[in-house]
Design a protein around this motif. Sequence first.
Motif, PDB file in Angstrom:
ATOM      1  N   ASN A 216      56.566  49.834  10.187  1.00  0.00           N
ATOM      2  CA  ASN A 216      57.836  50.427  10.643  1.00  0.00           C
ATOM      3  C   ASN A 216      57.956  50.376  12.160  1.00  0.00           C
ATOM      4  O   ASN A 216      59.032  50.099  12.707  1.00  0.00           O
ATOM      5  CB  ASN A 216      57.949  51.882  10.166  1.00  0.00           C
ATOM      6  CG  ASN A 216      58.174  51.997   8.680  1.00  0.00           C
ATOM      7  OD1 ASN A 216      58.778  51.121   8.067  1.00  0.00           O
ATOM      8  ND2 ASN A 216      57.684  53.070   8.088  1.00  0.00           N
ATOM      9  N   GLN A 217      56.827  50.618  12.832  1.00  0.00           N
ATOM     10  CA  GLN A 217      56.849  50.601  14.294  1.00  0.00           C
ATOM     11  C   GLN A 217      57.017  49.178  14.832  1.00  0.00           C
ATOM     12  O   GLN A 217      57.731  48.955  15.814  1.00  0.00           O
ATOM     13  CB  GLN A 217      55.573  51.247  14.837  1.00  0.00           C
ATOM     14  CG  GLN A 217      55.477  52.740  14.567  1.00  0.00           C
ATOM     15  CD  GLN A 217      54.942  53.080  13.186  1.00  0.00           C
ATOM     16  OE1 GLN A 217      54.793  52.194  12.330  1.00  0.00           O
ATOM     17  NE2 GLN A 217      54.630  54.347  12.955  1.00  0.00           N
ATOM     18  N   HIS A 218      56.364  48.212  14.173  1.00  0.00           N
ATOM     19  CA  HIS A 218      56.558  46.814  14.576  1.00  0.00           C
ATOM     20  C   HIS A 218      58.011  46.395  14.365  1.00  0.00           C
ATOM     21  O   HIS A 218      58.593  45.678  15.214  1.00  0.00           O
ATOM     22  CB  HIS A 218      55.623  45.894  13.782  1.00  0.00           C
ATOM     23  CG  HIS A 218      54.279  45.716  14.396  1.00  0.00           C
ATOM     24  ND1 HIS A 218      54.071  44.973  15.541  1.00  0.00           N
ATOM     25  CD2 HIS A 218      53.063  46.187  14.026  1.00  0.00           C
ATOM     26  CE1 HIS A 218      52.792  44.988  15.852  1.00  0.00           C
ATOM     27  NE2 HIS A 218      52.148  45.721  14.957  1.00  0.00           N
ATOM     28  N   HIS A 219      58.596  46.815  13.268  1.00  0.00           N
ATOM     29  CA  HIS A 219      60.003  46.509  13.006  1.00  0.00           C
ATOM     30  C   HIS A 219      60.894  47.069  14.115  1.00  0.00           C
ATOM     31  O   HIS A 219      61.828  46.407  14.581  1.00  0.00           O
ATOM     32  CB  HIS A 219      60.415  47.070  11.650  1.00  0.00           C
ATOM     33  CG  HIS A 219      61.882  46.949  11.374  1.00  0.00           C
ATOM     34  ND1 HIS A 219      62.501  45.743  11.110  1.00  0.00           N
ATOM     35  CD2 HIS A 219      62.879  47.898  11.338  1.00  0.00           C
ATOM     36  CE1 HIS A 219      63.797  45.946  10.925  1.00  0.00           C
ATOM     37  NE2 HIS A 219      64.051  47.233  11.063  1.00  0.00           N
ATOM     38  N   TYR A 220      60.581  48.282  14.543  1.00  0.00           N
ATOM     39  CA  TYR A 220      61.359  48.931  15.612  1.00  0.00           C
ATOM     40  C   TYR A 220      61.297  48.105  16.901  1.00  0.00           C
ATOM     41  O   TYR A 220      62.330  47.775  17.498  1.00  0.00           O
ATOM     42  CB  TYR A 220      60.806  50.340  15.854  1.00  0.00           C
ATOM     43  CG  TYR A 220      61.412  51.060  17.043  1.00  0.00           C
ATOM     44  CD1 TYR A 220      62.532  51.860  16.887  1.00  0.00           C
ATOM     45  CD2 TYR A 220      60.844  50.961  18.316  1.00  0.00           C
ATOM     46  CE1 TYR A 220      63.083  52.535  17.970  1.00  0.00           C
ATOM     47  CE2 TYR A 220      61.384  51.623  19.405  1.00  0.00           C
ATOM     48  CZ  TYR A 220      62.496  52.419  19.231  1.00  0.00           C
ATOM     49  OH  TYR A 220      63.057  53.080  20.304  1.00  0.00           O
ATOM     50  N   HIS A 258      47.549  60.056  14.933  1.00  0.00           N
ATOM     51  CA  HIS A 258      48.844  59.740  14.314  1.00  0.00           C
ATOM     52  C   HIS A 258      49.374  58.436  14.892  1.00  0.00           C
ATOM     53  O   HIS A 258      48.860  57.921  15.897  1.00  0.00           O
ATOM     54  CB  HIS A 258      49.857  60.875  14.514  1.00  0.00           C
ATOM     55  CG  HIS A 258      50.283  61.122  15.941  1.00  0.00           C
ATOM     56  ND1 HIS A 258      50.968  60.178  16.695  1.00  0.00           N
ATOM     57  CD2 HIS A 258      50.143  62.203  16.751  1.00  0.00           C
ATOM     58  CE1 HIS A 258      51.230  60.667  17.891  1.00  0.00           C
ATOM     59  NE2 HIS A 258      50.728  61.885  17.953  1.00  0.00           N
ATOM     60  N   ASN A 259      50.409  57.898  14.232  1.00  0.00           N
ATOM     61  CA  ASN A 259      51.033  56.641  14.658  1.00  0.00           C
ATOM     62  C   ASN A 259      52.487  56.851  15.060  1.00  0.00           C
ATOM     63  O   ASN A 259      53.316  55.957  14.896  1.00  0.00           O
ATOM     64  CB  ASN A 259      50.968  55.606  13.528  1.00  0.00           C
ATOM     65  CG  ASN A 259      49.544  55.212  13.181  1.00  0.00           C
ATOM     66  OD1 ASN A 259      48.703  55.065  14.069  1.00  0.00           O
ATOM     67  ND2 ASN A 259      49.257  55.055  11.901  1.00  0.00           N
ATOM     68  N   LEU A 260      52.814  58.022  15.570  1.00  0.00           N
ATOM     69  CA  LEU A 260      54.198  58.298  15.955  1.00  0.00           C
ATOM     70  C   LEU A 260      54.626  57.348  17.068  1.00  0.00           C
ATOM     71  O   LEU A 260      53.884  57.109  18.029  1.00  0.00           O
ATOM     72  CB  LEU A 260      54.348  59.752  16.399  1.00  0.00           C
ATOM     73  CG  LEU A 260      54.085  60.788  15.290  1.00  0.00           C
ATOM     74  CD1 LEU A 260      54.168  62.199  15.845  1.00  0.00           C
ATOM     75  CD2 LEU A 260      55.083  60.610  14.144  1.00  0.00           C
ATOM     76  N   VAL A 265      53.309  51.608  22.269  1.00  0.00           N
ATOM     77  CA  VAL A 265      54.033  50.736  23.193  1.00  0.00           C
ATOM     78  C   VAL A 265      53.526  49.304  23.019  1.00  0.00           C
ATOM     79  O   VAL A 265      52.319  49.083  22.849  1.00  0.00           O
ATOM     80  CB  VAL A 265      53.844  51.200  24.653  1.00  0.00           C
ATOM     81  CG1 VAL A 265      52.394  51.083  25.101  1.00  0.00           C
ATOM     82  CG2 VAL A 265      54.768  50.451  25.606  1.00  0.00           C
ATOM     83  N   PRO A 266      54.431  48.317  22.998  1.00  0.00           N
ATOM     84  CA  PRO A 266      53.983  46.924  22.960  1.00  0.00           C
ATOM     85  C   PRO A 266      53.132  46.598  24.185  1.00  0.00           C
ATOM     86  O   PRO A 266      53.444  47.035  25.296  1.00  0.00           O
ATOM     87  CB  PRO A 266      55.297  46.130  22.977  1.00  0.00           C
ATOM     88  CG  PRO A 266      56.322  47.087  22.476  1.00  0.00           C
ATOM     89  CD  PRO A 266      55.904  48.425  22.971  1.00  0.00           C
ATOM     90  N   ASP A 312      60.392  59.405  14.217  1.00  0.00           N
ATOM     91  CA  ASP A 312      59.190  59.900  14.899  1.00  0.00           C
ATOM     92  C   ASP A 312      59.531  60.722  16.140  1.00  0.00           C
ATOM     93  O   ASP A 312      58.776  61.614  16.531  1.00  0.00           O
ATOM     94  CB  ASP A 312      58.294  58.723  15.313  1.00  0.00           C
ATOM     95  CG  ASP A 312      57.697  57.991  14.120  1.00  0.00           C
ATOM     96  OD1 ASP A 312      57.867  58.479  12.985  1.00  0.00           O
ATOM     97  OD2 ASP A 312      57.069  56.940  14.331  1.00  0.00           O
ATOM     98  N   TYR A 313      60.660  60.417  16.765  1.00  0.00           N
ATOM     99  CA  TYR A 313      61.014  61.077  18.026  1.00  0.00           C
ATOM    100  C   TYR A 313      61.477  62.513  17.826  1.00  0.00           C
ATOM    101  O   TYR A 313      61.510  63.292  18.781  1.00  0.00           O
ATOM    102  CB  TYR A 313      62.090  60.269  18.751  1.00  0.00           C
ATOM    103  CG  TYR A 313      61.591  58.929  19.237  1.00  0.00           C
ATOM    104  CD1 TYR A 313      60.987  58.792  20.483  1.00  0.00           C
ATOM    105  CD2 TYR A 313      61.683  57.794  18.430  1.00  0.00           C
ATOM    106  CE1 TYR A 313      60.505  57.561  20.924  1.00  0.00           C
ATOM    107  CE2 TYR A 313      61.202  56.563  18.849  1.00  0.00           C
ATOM    108  CZ  TYR A 313      60.612  56.451  20.095  1.00  0.00           C
ATOM    109  OH  TYR A 313      60.123  55.246  20.523  1.00  0.00           O
TER     110      TYR A 313
END
Length: 357
Positions: A216-220, A258-260, A265-266, A312-313
């Motif tokens: 999900n985070q990579h998609h973001y 956690h992975n929030l 950050v990339p 997540d935010y």
Amino acid sequence: MNIPQSRLLSTVRLGKLFANTVATYKYFWFLSILQIHAKTEKLRIDVWDIVIRMIANAWYPILYFRLSFGKSDSLFNIVIELQKATGFPIDADVETICTSLRDRLEDIQIKNRLRILTLNVPYRFLRPWIDTSDDKEMVIRSQTLENGCLYAIYKNDAEFYIMLNPAWDLYLHNHYNILVDFTYWNLTQFLQVRNPNVPAISNKLIKPEKRDSLSNQHHYWDMVINLGGPIYCLYTGKILYQGGYALDHFLPWTFVSHNLNWNLVPSDKSVNSSKSNKLPDLNIYLHKLADIQHRSLRVCINAHKTPKALEDYLSLGYTPRELADMSDNQFMEIYERTFKPMSQIALNMGYDTWKYD
């Protein structure tokens, strides 16, 4: 949390195991007995096997997550000393540690450290059933299974083992998961007092079999790059394109657990190995992190996109739109209030500060 009750067993006494506990040994002793019994289905358990598994179960929370067990906890000190003596990795799994320590029991240095856990633990554990502080008396009375105690202790020059009370055999098997959860629940309460500001204590007691996916985070971040253009790595300054970056936990995962997305950050793929579990220097990198995060939120909100990672935010106390609409200074204040206290706690736990060379 309560355990299943039985009219035939002294479950009330079992439920009082962790009352007035001042050290962690009871939790890890009981947990290790449960695991060995479930694995071997034997009533006779060698004391050395129990203390070795105690070390293995305490290894990950002490060495990998750096939890404090309290100033006078002997188990904590023994794990630290054994890791230095053996060189076993801090993220080694339970079974590997058990096998490796068992193979090295002839090493006097290792055996002497393990022996410390055999001096008091087997006897003190039975105090809810047998009220004596005399170890010899405890051995004799335990062998009569006084008050339906959990096990009897047998010790001579050649052997040192416990024999589980047969009356408990089926109960321990049938309620294994509940008893393990009961032990970990009580251990969590104990450790939370000694690590009051450390997040997610309950997630730091067992090595996870597999870390959660960051899909999900990579998609973001792929969407942010696709809509807003490439991102510059806040550590190296290199341009990052879609599919050509790693996701970095700004504060180490071993600390936040956690992975929030607001802590991700990339980054350039070369950074991961050098940064590892270290804390980035906030004086250098926090402002850059806030800039990248704020920009990403604005890109999503302005494009009317709602990727799942936006949720997540909310844990920062604001909606993604409220964060996006803030001025840069307001957003930076949110990140300072969030990251500076956590970073200080991590520093107090022994995490090292890092900056890119």
